[in-house]
Design a protein around this motif. Structure first.
Motif, PDB file in Angstrom:
ATOM      1  N   GLY A 244       0.810  -1.204   0.000  1.00 19.61           N
ATOM      2  CA  GLY A 244       0.000   0.000   0.000  1.00 19.61           C
ATOM      3  C   GLY A 244       0.847   1.258   0.000  1.00 19.61           C
ATOM      4  N   ILE A 245       0.169   2.389  -0.027  1.00 19.41           N
ATOM      5  CA  ILE A 245       0.831   3.698   0.003  1.00 19.41           C
ATOM      6  C   ILE A 245       0.835   4.178   1.449  1.00 19.41           C
ATOM      7  CG2 ILE A 245       0.793   6.060  -0.874  1.00 19.41           C
ATOM      8  CD1 ILE A 245      -0.893   5.004  -3.230  1.00 19.41           C
ATOM      9  N   ASN A 246       2.002   4.523   1.945  1.00 20.94           N
ATOM     10  CA  ASN A 246       2.164   4.902   3.346  1.00 20.94           C
ATOM     11  C   ASN A 246       1.990   6.414   3.520  1.00 20.94           C
ATOM     12  OD1 ASN A 246       2.820   2.206   4.053  1.00 20.94           O
ATOM     13  ND2 ASN A 246       4.943   2.540   3.413  1.00 20.94           N
ATOM     14  N   LEU A 247       1.017   6.803   4.340  1.00 21.33           N
ATOM     15  CA  LEU A 247       0.757   8.200   4.674  1.00 21.33           C
ATOM     16  C   LEU A 247       1.099   8.448   6.135  1.00 21.33           C
ATOM     17  CD1 LEU A 247      -2.744   8.645   2.964  1.00 21.33           C
ATOM     18  CD2 LEU A 247      -0.482   8.866   1.918  1.00 21.33           C
ATOM     19  N   VAL A 248       1.281   9.723   6.487  1.00 16.89           N
ATOM     20  CA  VAL A 248       1.611  10.106   7.865  1.00 16.89           C
ATOM     21  C   VAL A 248       0.714  11.255   8.291  1.00 16.89           C
ATOM     22  CG1 VAL A 248       3.377  11.007   9.433  1.00 16.89           C
ATOM     23  CG2 VAL A 248       4.005   9.347   7.668  1.00 16.89           C
ATOM     24  N   LEU A 249       0.141  11.127   9.487  1.00 18.76           N
ATOM     25  CA  LEU A 249      -0.623  12.206  10.121  1.00 18.76           C
ATOM     26  C   LEU A 249       0.156  12.663  11.348  1.00 18.76           C
ATOM     27  CD1 LEU A 249      -3.141  13.969  10.748  1.00 18.76           C
ATOM     28  CD2 LEU A 249      -4.073  11.974  11.955  1.00 18.76           C
ATOM     29  N   ALA A 250       0.457  13.960  11.433  1.00 21.06           N
ATOM     30  CA  ALA A 250       1.210  14.516  12.567  1.00 21.06           C
ATOM     31  C   ALA A 250       0.351  15.538  13.289  1.00 21.06           C
ATOM     32  CB  ALA A 250       2.505  15.161  12.089  1.00 21.06           C
ATOM     33  N   VAL A 251       0.207  15.388  14.595  1.00 21.06           N
ATOM     34  CA  VAL A 251      -0.604  16.305  15.399  1.00 21.06           C
ATOM     35  C   VAL A 251       0.208  16.766  16.603  1.00 21.06           C
ATOM     36  CG1 VAL A 251      -2.792  15.289  14.678  1.00 21.06           C
ATOM     37  CG2 VAL A 251      -1.621  14.367  16.679  1.00 21.06           C
ATOM     38  N   TRP A 252      -0.104  17.981  17.088  1.00 18.66           N
ATOM     39  CA  TRP A 252       0.538  18.556  18.260  1.00 18.66           C
ATOM     40  C   TRP A 252      -0.448  18.565  19.427  1.00 18.66           C
ATOM     41  CZ3 TRP A 252       5.633  20.187  18.500  1.00 18.66           C
ATOM     42  CH2 TRP A 252       6.316  20.247  17.285  1.00 18.66           C
ATOM     43  N   PHE A 253       0.083  18.419  20.634  1.00 22.34           N
ATOM     44  CA  PHE A 253      -0.768  18.367  21.824  1.00 22.34           C
ATOM     45  C   PHE A 253       0.069  18.725  23.042  1.00 22.34           C
ATOM     46  CE2 PHE A 253       1.077  14.290  20.893  1.00 22.34           C
ATOM     47  CZ  PHE A 253       1.565  13.850  22.095  1.00 22.34           C
ATOM     48  N   LYS A 254      -0.603  18.948  24.171  1.00 28.34           N
ATOM     49  CA  LYS A 254       0.092  19.215  25.425  1.00 28.34           C
ATOM     50  C   LYS A 254       0.633  17.913  26.017  1.00 28.34           C
ATOM     51  CE  LYS A 254      -2.711  23.248  26.639  1.00 28.34           C
ATOM     52  NZ  LYS A 254      -3.636  23.836  27.652  1.00 28.34           N
ATOM     53  N   GLN A 255       1.689  18.055  26.799  1.00 24.44           N
ATOM     54  CA  GLN A 255       2.316  16.869  27.394  1.00 24.44           C
ATOM     55  C   GLN A 255       1.320  16.049  28.209  1.00 24.44           C
ATOM     56  OE1 GLN A 255       5.241  15.544  27.114  1.00 24.44           O
ATOM     57  NE2 GLN A 255       6.450  17.102  26.056  1.00 24.44           N
ATOM     58  N   SER A 256       0.459  16.720  28.932  1.00 19.88           N
ATOM     59  CA  SER A 256      -0.478  16.007  29.812  1.00 19.88           C
ATOM     60  C   SER A 256      -1.582  15.281  29.045  1.00 19.88           C
ATOM     61  CB  SER A 256      -1.117  16.996  30.797  1.00 19.88           C
ATOM     62  OG  SER A 256      -1.769  18.047  30.097  1.00 19.88           O
ATOM     63  N   ASP A 257      -1.747  15.574  27.746  1.00 18.17           N
ATOM     64  CA  ASP A 257      -2.830  14.979  26.952  1.00 18.17           C
ATOM     65  C   ASP A 257      -2.348  13.857  26.044  1.00 18.17           C
ATOM     66  OD1 ASP A 257      -4.575  16.819  28.073  1.00 18.17           O
ATOM     67  OD2 ASP A 257      -4.262  18.284  26.470  1.00 18.17           O
ATOM     68  N   PHE A 258      -1.173  13.306  26.326  1.00 20.50           N
ATOM     69  CA  PHE A 258      -0.594  12.315  25.408  1.00 20.50           C
ATOM     70  C   PHE A 258      -1.514  11.104  25.213  1.00 20.50           C
ATOM     71  CE2 PHE A 258       1.797   8.296  25.168  1.00 20.50           C
ATOM     72  CZ  PHE A 258       2.296   8.418  23.884  1.00 20.50           C
ATOM     73  N   ARG A 259      -1.943  10.498  26.287  1.00 22.23           N
ATOM     74  CA  ARG A 259      -2.708   9.251  26.185  1.00 22.23           C
ATOM     75  C   ARG A 259      -4.044   9.480  25.480  1.00 22.23           C
ATOM     76  NH1 ARG A 259      -3.214   6.018  31.647  1.00 22.23           N
ATOM     77  NH2 ARG A 259      -0.958   6.212  31.346  1.00 22.23           N
ATOM     78  N   GLN A 260      -4.757  10.544  25.872  1.00 15.96           N
ATOM     79  CA  GLN A 260      -6.046  10.809  25.254  1.00 15.96           C
ATOM     80  C   GLN A 260      -5.889  11.149  23.777  1.00 15.96           C
ATOM     81  OE1 GLN A 260      -8.350  13.840  27.196  1.00 15.96           O
ATOM     82  NE2 GLN A 260      -9.970  13.823  25.643  1.00 15.96           N
ATOM     83  N   THR A 261      -4.870  11.949  23.456  1.00 16.87           N
ATOM     84  CA  THR A 261      -4.654  12.331  22.061  1.00 16.87           C
ATOM     85  C   THR A 261      -4.333  11.119  21.198  1.00 16.87           C
ATOM     86  OG1 THR A 261      -3.816  14.477  22.789  1.00 16.87           O
ATOM     87  CG2 THR A 261      -3.330  13.829  20.526  1.00 16.87           C
ATOM     88  N   LYS A 262      -3.518  10.212  21.711  1.00 12.38           N
ATOM     89  CA  LYS A 262      -3.161   9.030  20.924  1.00 12.38           C
ATOM     90  C   LYS A 262      -4.380   8.157  20.666  1.00 12.38           C
ATOM     91  CE  LYS A 262       0.297   5.383  20.605  1.00 12.38           C
ATOM     92  NZ  LYS A 262       1.515   4.776  21.208  1.00 12.38           N
TER      93      LYS A 262
END
Length: 291
Positions: A244-262
């Motif tokens: 397949g074709i490999n795409l990348v999504l990059a997002v920014w977030f606060k340190q404390s929101d790592f688990r929820q953001t992921k």
């Protein structure tokens, strides 16, 4: 007459506790007379007063250091200064007491010179860690509470000392890392900056148009409340893979929101792809049974 003499001799040789206690107390009384003189009592009072003054000064300075605001001096530096102050206090008290007995520290250093040489060779590692600790403190590459990775170990910093730092891993195990190891190896401080970026790799089938897939992928961050708008999310084509074709999504977030953001980001990617009927390819295994 003979009976009276015998009776008197018996009475004189009878047990007398008071006289025995008096005889045994005489040495103690003599010692007290020799030592409990006005000059001795004056020196004793002066010694006690000096020890009280040293203790009060130590507690006052220690209290002043503890009240230093966080913005003026970080917590780990305050704790380090308090430890140094404690060692100085103990050294001053010992030196003062030894001086009262006429013992000079220079004599002790001279007597311990040979042993000091042997100890010096044995403590080269400790000296190296102390020097490395000064570099660690001066660089300010980490603070107490930061999430770091050093020498293959990831954990949260509990204390920064002259010889080592102590961290507890994410599964709550204590790890002591010598300061020389921090200087000689790579240190990754995940908590150094307030914001963090996460990249999510995802593949699409070769039957899907790349530009359409990129537009669909851009909708995923909008479904994640913890993703920051500034810096804004980004998507790009990474490579052409075997399936397949490999795409990348990059997002920014606060340190404390790592688990929820992921979690939210993966759920959002799957949701937008499903709504647009974009399939994520995966390896298939065909099994043929020969009769």
């Amino acid at each position: 007459m003979e009976n009276e003499v015998v009776m008197k001799n018996a009475q004189s040789s009878s047990f007398n506790p008071a006289s025995i206690l008096t005889d045994q107390a005489k040495p103690i009384v003599e010692v007290c007379k020799n030592f409990l003189t006005p000059s001795f009592l004056g020196k004793l009072a002066g010694t006690i007063l000096m020890l009280i003054i040293l203790y009060v000064l130590y507690r006052v300075v220690n209290s002043m250091i503890r009240r230093i605001p966080e913005r003026g001096l970080k917590h780990q530096y305050v704790e380090l200064i308090r430890k140094v102050l404690k060692y100085i206090y103990y050294f001053a008290v010992c030196a003062y007491i030894l001086g009262l007995f006429g013992i000079r520290l220079s004599v002790i250093w001279g007597a311990a010179g040979v042993a000091g040489v042997a100890i010096g060779f044995a403590s080269q590692t400790s000296v190296s860690n102390i020097i490395s600790g000064l570099f660690v403190l001066s660089e300010r590459a980490m603070n107490v509470g930061d999430l770091i990775t050093v020498d293959g170990v990831t954990g949260i910093v509990d204390s920064i000392d002259l010889l080592s730092i102590k961290i507890h891993t994410l599964d709550n195990q204590l790890v002591r890392v010598p300061n020389s190891t921090i200087i000689d190896t790579k240190l990754i401080n995940t908590s150094y900056f307030p914001h963090r970026r996460m990249s999510i790799a995802v593949s699409i089938s070769y039957d899907i148009k790349i530009d359409e897939a990129l537009e669909v992928l851009k909708k995923a961050p909008e479904l994640c409340p913890t993703v920051l708008k500034d810096p804004e999310p980004a998507v790009w084509v990474d490579s052409f893979g075997e399936s397949g074709i490999n795409l990348v999504l990059a997002v920014w977030f606060k340190q404390s929101d790592f688990r929820q953001t992921k979690n939210d980001s993966f759920i959002a990617v799957q949701k937008v792809f499903a709504e647009s009927k974009i399939t994520i390819p995966y390896n298939h295994l065909d099994v043929t049974i020969l009769q």
